[in-house]
Write a protein that holds these residues in place. Structure first.
Motif, PDB file in Angstrom:
ATOM      1  N   PRO A  67      25.213 -41.166 -43.850  1.00 48.70           N
ATOM      2  CA  PRO A  67      25.294 -42.171 -44.921  1.00 48.70           C
ATOM      3  C   PRO A  67      25.151 -43.606 -44.412  1.00 48.70           C
ATOM      4  CG  PRO A  67      27.411 -41.027 -44.623  1.00 48.70           C
ATOM      5  CD  PRO A  67      26.435 -40.376 -43.699  1.00 48.70           C
ATOM      6  N   GLU A  68      25.334 -43.780 -43.096  1.00 50.01           N
ATOM      7  CA  GLU A  68      25.229 -45.135 -42.522  1.00 50.01           C
ATOM      8  C   GLU A  68      23.802 -45.484 -42.086  1.00 50.01           C
ATOM      9  OE1 GLU A  68      27.647 -47.413 -42.488  1.00 50.01           O
ATOM     10  OE2 GLU A  68      28.619 -45.859 -43.694  1.00 50.01           O
ATOM     11  N   SER A  69      22.857 -44.538 -42.196  1.00 43.96           N
ATOM     12  CA  SER A  69      21.497 -44.834 -41.732  1.00 43.96           C
ATOM     13  C   SER A  69      20.823 -45.839 -42.678  1.00 43.96           C
ATOM     14  CB  SER A  69      20.664 -43.556 -41.659  1.00 43.96           C
ATOM     15  OG  SER A  69      20.294 -43.140 -42.963  1.00 43.96           O
ATOM     16  N   GLU A  70      19.796 -46.513 -42.169  1.00 47.29           N
ATOM     17  CA  GLU A  70      19.087 -47.489 -43.011  1.00 47.29           C
ATOM     18  C   GLU A  70      18.463 -46.805 -44.223  1.00 47.29           C
ATOM     19  OE1 GLU A  70      16.265 -49.963 -40.966  1.00 47.29           O
ATOM     20  OE2 GLU A  70      17.871 -51.205 -40.137  1.00 47.29           O
ATOM     21  N   ILE A  71      17.986 -45.572 -44.020  1.00 46.44           N
ATOM     22  CA  ILE A  71      17.340 -44.861 -45.137  1.00 46.44           C
ATOM     23  C   ILE A  71      18.378 -44.468 -46.189  1.00 46.44           C
ATOM     24  CG2 ILE A  71      16.056 -42.759 -45.767  1.00 46.44           C
ATOM     25  CD1 ILE A  71      14.360 -44.991 -44.438  1.00 46.44           C
ATOM     26  N   SER A  72      19.565 -44.013 -45.752  1.00 47.52           N
ATOM     27  CA  SER A  72      20.607 -43.668 -46.737  1.00 47.52           C
ATOM     28  C   SER A  72      21.013 -44.905 -47.520  1.00 47.52           C
ATOM     29  CB  SER A  72      21.835 -43.087 -46.042  1.00 47.52           C
ATOM     30  OG  SER A  72      21.499 -41.876 -45.439  1.00 47.52           O
ATOM     31  N   LYS A  73      21.157 -46.027 -46.825  1.00 47.50           N
ATOM     32  CA  LYS A  73      21.560 -47.271 -47.519  1.00 47.50           C
ATOM     33  C   LYS A  73      20.469 -47.697 -48.498  1.00 47.50           C
ATOM     34  CE  LYS A  73      24.723 -49.020 -44.053  1.00 47.50           C
ATOM     35  NZ  LYS A  73      24.777 -49.810 -42.821  1.00 47.50           N
ATOM     36  N   LEU A  74      19.219 -47.590 -48.070  1.00 49.32           N
ATOM     37  CA  LEU A  74      18.106 -47.946 -48.961  1.00 49.32           C
ATOM     38  C   LEU A  74      18.100 -47.016 -50.184  1.00 49.32           C
ATOM     39  CD1 LEU A  74      15.414 -49.425 -49.584  1.00 49.32           C
ATOM     40  CD2 LEU A  74      14.270 -47.747 -48.115  1.00 49.32           C
ATOM     41  N   PRO A  84      12.519 -53.945 -38.500  1.00 43.92           N
ATOM     42  CA  PRO A  84      11.049 -53.918 -38.479  1.00 43.92           C
ATOM     43  C   PRO A  84      10.475 -52.508 -38.310  1.00 43.92           C
ATOM     44  CG  PRO A  84      11.867 -55.697 -37.092  1.00 43.92           C
ATOM     45  CD  PRO A  84      13.084 -54.931 -37.550  1.00 43.92           C
ATOM     46  N   ASP A  85      11.146 -51.647 -37.522  1.00 40.22           N
ATOM     47  CA  ASP A  85      10.632 -50.282 -37.329  1.00 40.22           C
ATOM     48  C   ASP A  85      10.649 -49.494 -38.639  1.00 40.22           C
ATOM     49  OD1 ASP A  85      10.048 -50.499 -34.653  1.00 40.22           O
ATOM     50  OD2 ASP A  85      12.060 -49.911 -34.023  1.00 40.22           O
ATOM     51  N   THR A  86      11.726 -49.649 -39.405  1.00 37.94           N
ATOM     52  CA  THR A  86      11.828 -48.922 -40.677  1.00 37.94           C
ATOM     53  C   THR A  86      10.771 -49.439 -41.655  1.00 37.94           C
ATOM     54  OG1 THR A  86      14.174 -48.615 -40.276  1.00 37.94           O
ATOM     55  CG2 THR A  86      13.427 -48.256 -42.533  1.00 37.94           C
ATOM     56  N   ALA A  87      10.625 -50.770 -41.706  1.00 37.42           N
ATOM     57  CA  ALA A  87       9.606 -51.334 -42.606  1.00 37.42           C
ATOM     58  C   ALA A  87       8.224 -50.823 -42.197  1.00 37.42           C
ATOM     59  CB  ALA A  87       9.653 -52.859 -42.552  1.00 37.42           C
ATOM     60  N   GLU A  88       7.989 -50.752 -40.884  1.00 40.80           N
ATOM     61  CA  GLU A  88       6.667 -50.318 -40.408  1.00 40.80           C
ATOM     62  C   GLU A  88       6.397 -48.851 -40.743  1.00 40.80           C
ATOM     63  OE1 GLU A  88       5.984 -50.844 -36.197  1.00 40.80           O
ATOM     64  OE2 GLU A  88       3.956 -49.996 -36.366  1.00 40.80           O
ATOM     65  N   VAL A  89       7.373 -47.983 -40.506  1.00 42.48           N
ATOM     66  CA  VAL A  89       7.114 -46.556 -40.758  1.00 42.48           C
ATOM     67  C   VAL A  89       6.930 -46.313 -42.266  1.00 42.48           C
ATOM     68  CG1 VAL A  89       9.514 -45.687 -40.861  1.00 42.48           C
ATOM     69  CG2 VAL A  89       7.709 -44.208 -40.025  1.00 42.48           C
ATOM     70  N   ILE A  90       7.670 -47.050 -43.094  1.00 39.44           N
ATOM     71  CA  ILE A  90       7.488 -46.876 -44.550  1.00 39.44           C
ATOM     72  C   ILE A  90       6.092 -47.382 -44.953  1.00 39.44           C
ATOM     73  CG2 ILE A  90       8.315 -47.549 -46.857  1.00 39.44           C
ATOM     74  CD1 ILE A  90      11.172 -47.593 -45.669  1.00 39.44           C
ATOM     75  N   GLN A 141       5.166 -46.802 -56.534  1.00 44.86           N
ATOM     76  CA  GLN A 141       6.210 -47.688 -57.060  1.00 44.86           C
ATOM     77  C   GLN A 141       7.089 -48.275 -55.949  1.00 44.86           C
ATOM     78  OE1 GLN A 141       6.354 -48.412 -60.415  1.00 44.86           O
ATOM     79  NE2 GLN A 141       4.425 -47.287 -60.286  1.00 44.86           N
ATOM     80  N   ILE A 142       6.830 -47.860 -54.703  1.00 43.64           N
ATOM     81  CA  ILE A 142       7.640 -48.367 -53.577  1.00 43.64           C
ATOM     82  C   ILE A 142       6.969 -49.635 -53.051  1.00 43.64           C
ATOM     83  CG2 ILE A 142       8.471 -47.840 -51.236  1.00 43.64           C
ATOM     84  CD1 ILE A 142       8.312 -44.855 -52.004  1.00 43.64           C
ATOM     85  N   ALA A 143       7.784 -50.680 -52.803  1.00 45.96           N
ATOM     86  CA  ALA A 143       7.190 -51.927 -52.302  1.00 45.96           C
ATOM     87  C   ALA A 143       7.842 -52.339 -50.996  1.00 45.96           C
ATOM     88  CB  ALA A 143       7.360 -53.023 -53.343  1.00 45.96           C
ATOM     89  N   VAL A 144       6.990 -52.779 -50.060  1.00 53.59           N
ATOM     90  CA  VAL A 144       7.485 -53.321 -48.788  1.00 53.59           C
ATOM     91  C   VAL A 144       6.953 -54.743 -48.668  1.00 53.59           C
ATOM     92  CG1 VAL A 144       7.520 -53.054 -46.273  1.00 53.59           C
ATOM     93  CG2 VAL A 144       7.331 -51.021 -47.720  1.00 53.59           C
ATOM     94  N   SER A 145       7.879 -55.691 -48.453  1.00 49.68           N
ATOM     95  CA  SER A 145       7.453 -57.071 -48.267  1.00 49.68           C
ATOM     96  C   SER A 145       8.199 -57.609 -47.055  1.00 49.68           C
ATOM     97  CB  SER A 145       7.774 -57.867 -49.540  1.00 49.68           C
ATOM     98  OG  SER A 145       7.658 -59.226 -49.272  1.00 49.68           O
TER      99      SER A 145
END
Ligand code: AMP
Ligand code: MG
Length: 314
Positions: A67-74, A84-90, A141-145
């Motif tokens: 539950p503490e991972s960046e993806i769970s929080k997102l 930056p790594d999470t934004a890049e992989v998404i 519908q997913i946006a990365v900025s």
């Protein structure tokens, strides 16, 4: 005089025979997978320590069961600033969704949960559950900025179809930057190799459940197979690669699809996507995207490919 000459020649011969490079390995359990990285030559030990740390770090960032991972929080907050790594992989995942016309879609997660593929509480969901969960599946519908990611209401993502590929590319870079010339990075069905084997021959990668051996240099080989995660209910087997159009395990009469590419991240997304497409659609995809190759293992044990030069046997 003759004896002295003989000793001098012997010394030159002994000195010029460099010993074979010693292999060093590390084995890590991360991303629900046993991973082994083997590197040859000077600096391998430290490079492997760095590789191990990075594999654990990426696992912690992206695990949907933590539950503490960046993806769970997102997934719970819908709009967050990520590393930056999470934004890049998404971002790469979204690009691969577009390229494959949605066959690869990280927003399949609500549907995967219904099947129990995320927590291993496997069950066959009802048709209405599948229908409802598919309403939430739409990568467009997913946006990365920058480092901000936005998910619409109800949407949740899972990087299980691409994370190991990204991790393999990252380990490749770490080893390369450490001056390692020969290495093999084996993260479950994702294998990437650095250059050739130390003896100068190509690496041999065997496709699981087949006699096929791929001879590769400086490339990644990624396999998606229906045997990697599945359960049986009512005499029927259900596997973990879901067709986002139907919400059911892709029924394409394939045991596995192996993609060969320079980027392991892309190969990972593609092996999942080409499995969903099935051989016919996948072959026409490969015609339009010749930078990728693939090998298809069919349920009847036959093997097909877009590039026969790849195929060899034991
Ligand atoms: P792979 O082994 O790379 O094919 O990845 C399979 C994993 O990707 C599954 O266990 C799910 O977590 C996720 N997944 C399943 N179907 C899809 C899909 N159509 N698009 C993206 N990810 C998927
Ligand atoms: Mg994949």
């Amino acid at each position: 005089m003759k004896k002295t000459l003989f000793i001098v020649i012997l010394c030159i011969l002994l000195c010029s025979c460099t010993p074979p490079e010693k292999a060093e390995s590390v084995t890590v359990f991360a991303m629900d997978t046993v991973m082994t990285v083997t590197a040859y030559g000077k600096g391998a030990g430290q490079a492997l320590i760095n590789a191990e740390k990075e594999l654990y770090r990426l696992d912690k960032l992206w695990s949907v069961t933590n539950p503490e991972s960046e993806i769970s929080k997102l997934n719970s907050r819908k709009s967050t600033t990520v590393s930056p790594d999470t934004a890049e992989v998404i971002s790469i995942a979204l690009k691969m969704s577009e390229l494959t016309d949605g066959a690869f879609d990280i927003s399949i997660y609500p549907c995967l949960k219904k099947w129990g593929f995320t927590d291993k509480n496997y069950r066959v969901p009802s048709e209405s559950e599948i229908r409802e969960s598919l309403k939430l599946c739409d990568y467009s519908q997913i946006a990365v900025s920058g480092n901000n990611v936005y998910l619409p209401e109800g949407c949740e993502i899972d990087l299980g179809g691409i994370a190991k590929g990204f991790a393999a590319d990252r380990i490749y870079s770490i080893l390369k930057q450490s001056g390692i010339e020969n290495a093999i990075i084996s993260l479950g069905g994702n294998v990437s190799v650095l250059d050739k084997k130390p003896d100068g021959s190509p690496w041999n990668i065997q496709i699981k459940n087949s006699e096929i051996i791929l001879k590769i240099e400086n490339k990644s080989v990624v396999t998606s197979g229906n045997y990697q995660r599945y359960f049986t209910e009512g005499g029927k087997t259900y596997h973990h690669i879901i067709d986002p159009k139907t919400g059911y395990p892709a029924d394409t009469k394939l045991t596995s699809v192996t993609v060969i590419a320079e980027s392991s991240t892309e190969a990972d997304a593609l092996s999942t996507a080409l499995y969903v497409m099935g051989e016919k659609e996948a072959l026409s995809f490969l015609k339009k995207n010749p930078q990728y190759d693939a090998v298809f293992l069919h349920e009847d044990n036959s093997v097909t490919t877009n590039n026969t030069a790849l195929l060899g046997t034991k």
